[in-house]
Design a protein around this motif. Sequence first.
Motif, PDB file in Angstrom:
ATOM      1  N   UNK A 136       0.815  -1.222   0.000  1.00  0.00           N
ATOM      2  CA  UNK A 136       0.000   0.000   0.000  1.00  0.00           C
ATOM      3  C   UNK A 136       0.843   1.263   0.000  1.00  0.00           C
ATOM      4  N   UNK A 137       2.113   1.166   0.441  1.00  0.00           N
ATOM      5  CA  UNK A 137       2.989   2.342   0.458  1.00  0.00           C
ATOM      6  C   UNK A 137       4.066   2.266  -0.622  1.00  0.00           C
ATOM      7  N   UNK A 138       3.939   1.288  -1.521  1.00  0.00           N
ATOM      8  CA  UNK A 138       4.883   1.200  -2.632  1.00  0.00           C
ATOM      9  C   UNK A 138       6.008   0.205  -2.461  1.00  0.00           C
ATOM     10  N   UNK A 139       5.896  -0.705  -1.502  1.00  0.00           N
ATOM     11  CA  UNK A 139       6.911  -1.743  -1.295  1.00  0.00           C
ATOM     12  C   UNK A 139       6.239  -3.100  -1.516  1.00  0.00           C
ATOM     13  N   UNK A 140       6.259  -3.621  -2.746  1.00  0.00           N
ATOM     14  CA  UNK A 140       5.440  -4.789  -3.072  1.00  0.00           C
ATOM     15  C   UNK A 140       5.977  -6.123  -2.570  1.00  0.00           C
ATOM     16  N   UNK A 141       7.281  -6.206  -2.265  1.00  0.00           N
ATOM     17  CA  UNK A 141       7.877  -7.514  -1.977  1.00  0.00           C
ATOM     18  C   UNK A 141       7.936  -7.862  -0.498  1.00  0.00           C
ATOM     19  N   UNK A 142       7.509  -6.950   0.395  1.00  0.00           N
ATOM     20  CA  UNK A 142       7.590  -7.226   1.832  1.00  0.00           C
ATOM     21  C   UNK A 142       6.597  -6.358   2.583  1.00  0.00           C
ATOM     22  N   UNK A 143       6.328  -6.763   3.798  1.00  0.00           N
ATOM     23  CA  UNK A 143       5.444  -6.006   4.679  1.00  0.00           C
ATOM     24  C   UNK A 143       6.183  -5.774   5.986  1.00  0.00           C
ATOM     25  N   UNK A 144       6.205  -4.527   6.460  1.00  0.00           N
ATOM     26  CA  UNK A 144       6.982  -4.167   7.645  1.00  0.00           C
ATOM     27  C   UNK A 144       6.138  -3.378   8.632  1.00  0.00           C
ATOM     28  N   UNK A 145       6.415  -3.610   9.913  1.00  0.00           N
ATOM     29  CA  UNK A 145       5.835  -2.802  10.983  1.00  0.00           C
ATOM     30  C   UNK A 145       6.966  -2.331  11.882  1.00  0.00           C
ATOM     31  N   UNK A 146       7.007  -1.036  12.139  1.00  0.00           N
ATOM     32  CA  UNK A 146       7.975  -0.473  13.080  1.00  0.00           C
ATOM     33  C   UNK A 146       7.291  -0.309  14.431  1.00  0.00           C
ATOM     34  N   UNK A 147       7.973  -0.776  15.483  1.00  0.00           N
ATOM     35  CA  UNK A 147       7.413  -0.728  16.833  1.00  0.00           C
ATOM     36  C   UNK A 147       8.406  -0.058  17.770  1.00  0.00           C
ATOM     37  N   UNK A 148       7.849   0.574  18.803  1.00  0.00           N
ATOM     38  CA  UNK A 148       8.710   1.329  19.712  1.00  0.00           C
ATOM     39  C   UNK A 148       8.319   1.078  21.163  1.00  0.00           C
ATOM     40  N   UNK A 160      13.784   2.141  22.302  1.00  0.00           N
ATOM     41  CA  UNK A 160      14.103   1.029  21.414  1.00  0.00           C
ATOM     42  C   UNK A 160      13.120   0.967  20.251  1.00  0.00           C
ATOM     43  N   UNK A 161      13.651   0.876  19.035  1.00  0.00           N
ATOM     44  CA  UNK A 161      12.830   0.704  17.838  1.00  0.00           C
ATOM     45  C   UNK A 161      13.179  -0.634  17.198  1.00  0.00           C
ATOM     46  N   UNK A 162      12.179  -1.496  17.044  1.00  0.00           N
ATOM     47  CA  UNK A 162      12.319  -2.758  16.344  1.00  0.00           C
ATOM     48  C   UNK A 162      11.412  -2.743  15.128  1.00  0.00           C
ATOM     49  N   UNK A 163      11.915  -3.268  14.025  1.00  0.00           N
ATOM     50  CA  UNK A 163      11.151  -3.344  12.780  1.00  0.00           C
ATOM     51  C   UNK A 163      10.986  -4.820  12.434  1.00  0.00           C
ATOM     52  N   UNK A 164       9.748  -5.233  12.215  1.00  0.00           N
ATOM     53  CA  UNK A 164       9.440  -6.622  11.879  1.00  0.00           C
ATOM     54  C   UNK A 164       9.038  -6.677  10.411  1.00  0.00           C
ATOM     55  N   UNK A 165       9.704  -7.545   9.636  1.00  0.00           N
ATOM     56  CA  UNK A 165       9.491  -7.593   8.191  1.00  0.00           C
ATOM     57  C   UNK A 165       9.291  -9.028   7.722  1.00  0.00           C
ATOM     58  N   UNK A 166       8.263  -9.216   6.876  1.00  0.00           N
ATOM     59  CA  UNK A 166       7.969 -10.516   6.272  1.00  0.00           C
ATOM     60  C   UNK A 166       8.029 -10.394   4.754  1.00  0.00           C
ATOM     61  N   UNK A 167       8.605 -11.396   4.104  1.00  0.00           N
ATOM     62  CA  UNK A 167       8.619 -11.441   2.643  1.00  0.00           C
ATOM     63  C   UNK A 167       7.210 -11.714   2.119  1.00  0.00           C
ATOM     64  N   UNK A 168       6.876 -11.126   0.987  1.00  0.00           N
ATOM     65  CA  UNK A 168       5.581 -11.363   0.348  1.00  0.00           C
ATOM     66  C   UNK A 168       5.728 -12.168  -0.931  1.00  0.00           C
ATOM     67  N   UNK A 169       6.854 -12.835  -1.088  1.00  0.00           N
ATOM     68  CA  UNK A 169       7.080 -13.680  -2.254  1.00  0.00           C
ATOM     69  C   UNK A 169       8.331 -14.505  -2.054  1.00  0.00           C
ATOM     70  N   UNK A 170       8.438 -15.572  -2.780  1.00  0.00           N
ATOM     71  CA  UNK A 170       9.614 -16.430  -2.684  1.00  0.00           C
ATOM     72  C   UNK A 170      10.778 -15.837  -3.463  1.00  0.00           C
ATOM     73  N   UNK A 171      11.982 -16.185  -3.039  1.00  0.00           N
ATOM     74  CA  UNK A 171      13.169 -15.772  -3.780  1.00  0.00           C
ATOM     75  C   UNK A 171      13.660 -14.377  -3.492  1.00  0.00           C
ATOM     76  N   UNK A 172      12.985 -13.627  -2.610  1.00  0.00           N
ATOM     77  CA  UNK A 172      13.446 -12.285  -2.262  1.00  0.00           C
ATOM     78  C   UNK A 172      14.533 -12.374  -1.214  1.00  0.00           C
ATOM     79  N   UNK A 173      15.221 -11.258  -0.981  1.00  0.00           N
ATOM     80  CA  UNK A 173      16.291 -11.231   0.018  1.00  0.00           C
ATOM     81  C   UNK A 173      15.756 -11.582   1.399  1.00  0.00           C
ATOM     82  N   UNK A 174      14.566 -11.088   1.715  1.00  0.00           N
ATOM     83  CA  UNK A 174      13.974 -11.379   3.022  1.00  0.00           C
ATOM     84  C   UNK A 174      13.668 -12.866   3.145  1.00  0.00           C
TER      85      UNK A 174
END
Length: 355
Positions: free
Chosen positions: A38-50, A54-68
Motif C-alpha cells: 500500500x505504500x509502494x513496497x510490493x515484496x515485503x510487509x513491515x511494521x515499526x514498533x517502539x 528502542x525501535x524494532x522493525x518486523x518484516x515478512x517477505x511477500x514472495x519467494x526468492x526475495x532477500x527477506x
Amino acid sequence: MPPHAIAYAELYVADDREAAGFLTDNLGFVPVAAAGPATGTPDRRSTALRSGEVILVVTQALGEGTAVARFVEAHGDSIADLAFSCADVRSAYDRAVLAGATALRAPTPALTGGDSQYATVSGFGDIRHTLVAAGEGLPLLPPDRVWALLPAAAEAGGPRPALDHVAVCLEPGTLRKTADFYEAAFDTPYYSSEYIEVGGQAMDSIVVRNADGGITFTLIEPDDTRLPGQINRFLESHNGPGVQHLAFLVDDIVGAVRSLGDRGVAFLRTPGTYYDLLTERVSGMADRIADLRETNVLVDRDEWGYLLQIFTRSPYPRSTLFYEYIQRHGARGFGSSNIKALYEAVEREREVAGR
C-alpha cells in the motif's frame, strides 16, 4: 565521522503478524509505522514498533526468492539489520568500506522524506548495517521504503527500555578478527574481554563499544577444543553467526519482570540454590533476595557496582533470538559470572536431588 548509536534493529520473520503480536502483547511495544504494497513496497510487509528508546522493525517477505525470504530460510526469524545513526553518512560509509566492509548500497537519497541519505554495508555473518542520518525525525525508520505513520497510541504499561547492548555469537576462530573489524570500520574499540569456563564447556568474549556507549556489542565465540555448549547450539540452529539477544536497560527490573510476567512473557527460571549461595558471592544483597528469588532475577558485581539481569525464553521457532532485561547500579560488566554461578547452582541442585 563514525556512527554514534543503534537507530533500530530489523527482524526478518516468517510471520510478521505473530512476531509483531509478541512485541506488542507481551513486551509492550507500540506500532508506530507500517510499510508494504500500500505504500509502494510490493515484496515485503513491515511494521515499526517502539518501546522507550528502542525501535524494532518486523518484516515478512511477500514472495519467494526475495532477500527477506532467503534470509529467513537460512537463519529463521532473526535480526538482519542493525542500523547505525550517523552525523555524516558518506564519511561513515567510506570508513567502513575502507576497513573491509562490503558496500551493499552506496549513499543514496532516503525514501522517508527530506534531503537525507542512507547507505548499507556488511557486518558479521549475514548481518548488515544501514547507515542513517541522525536527527531526521523520530522515530528513525528504514529509509529504503515509504512509511505510513500509524495513529498515535498510548504506550502500554511496563518497562520503557533503552538498548544496553547486543550479544553476538560468532564461529570459532573469528572473534579477534571481528572485534578488529568493528573498531576499524565503526570506531567501536575493545572495551573488555573474558574467557568463561563452564564445566567442560568454554567460550571467549570481547566487548566492543563506541565512545558514548550508543553501540555496544558483546562478541562471543565457543572454544572448539572444549565440549559444545549453548553458543555451538545457536550457530547450528541459526546456520551461522548472528544476534543471540538484545539487552534492554530498565530502571526497575523486578517491577518490569512482574509486569511482563503478567503479560505472558516466559523467563528462564533460576534454581533456588543460586539464591542460597548469593550472599556469599555478592555482598549487600540480603534485603533483596526474596524479590530476586521470586522473579528469578540474577545478580552480578564488578569493581564499579552491581547489575541485575534476566533472560526471556526465545519466542521464535528455532529458539535462537531472545531478550535480556538489565538494571545497572554502577556496574560496567555484562553478567558473565552468572553463567558459571548458574551452572554451579544447577549442579548443586542435582546433587541434592540425587541424595
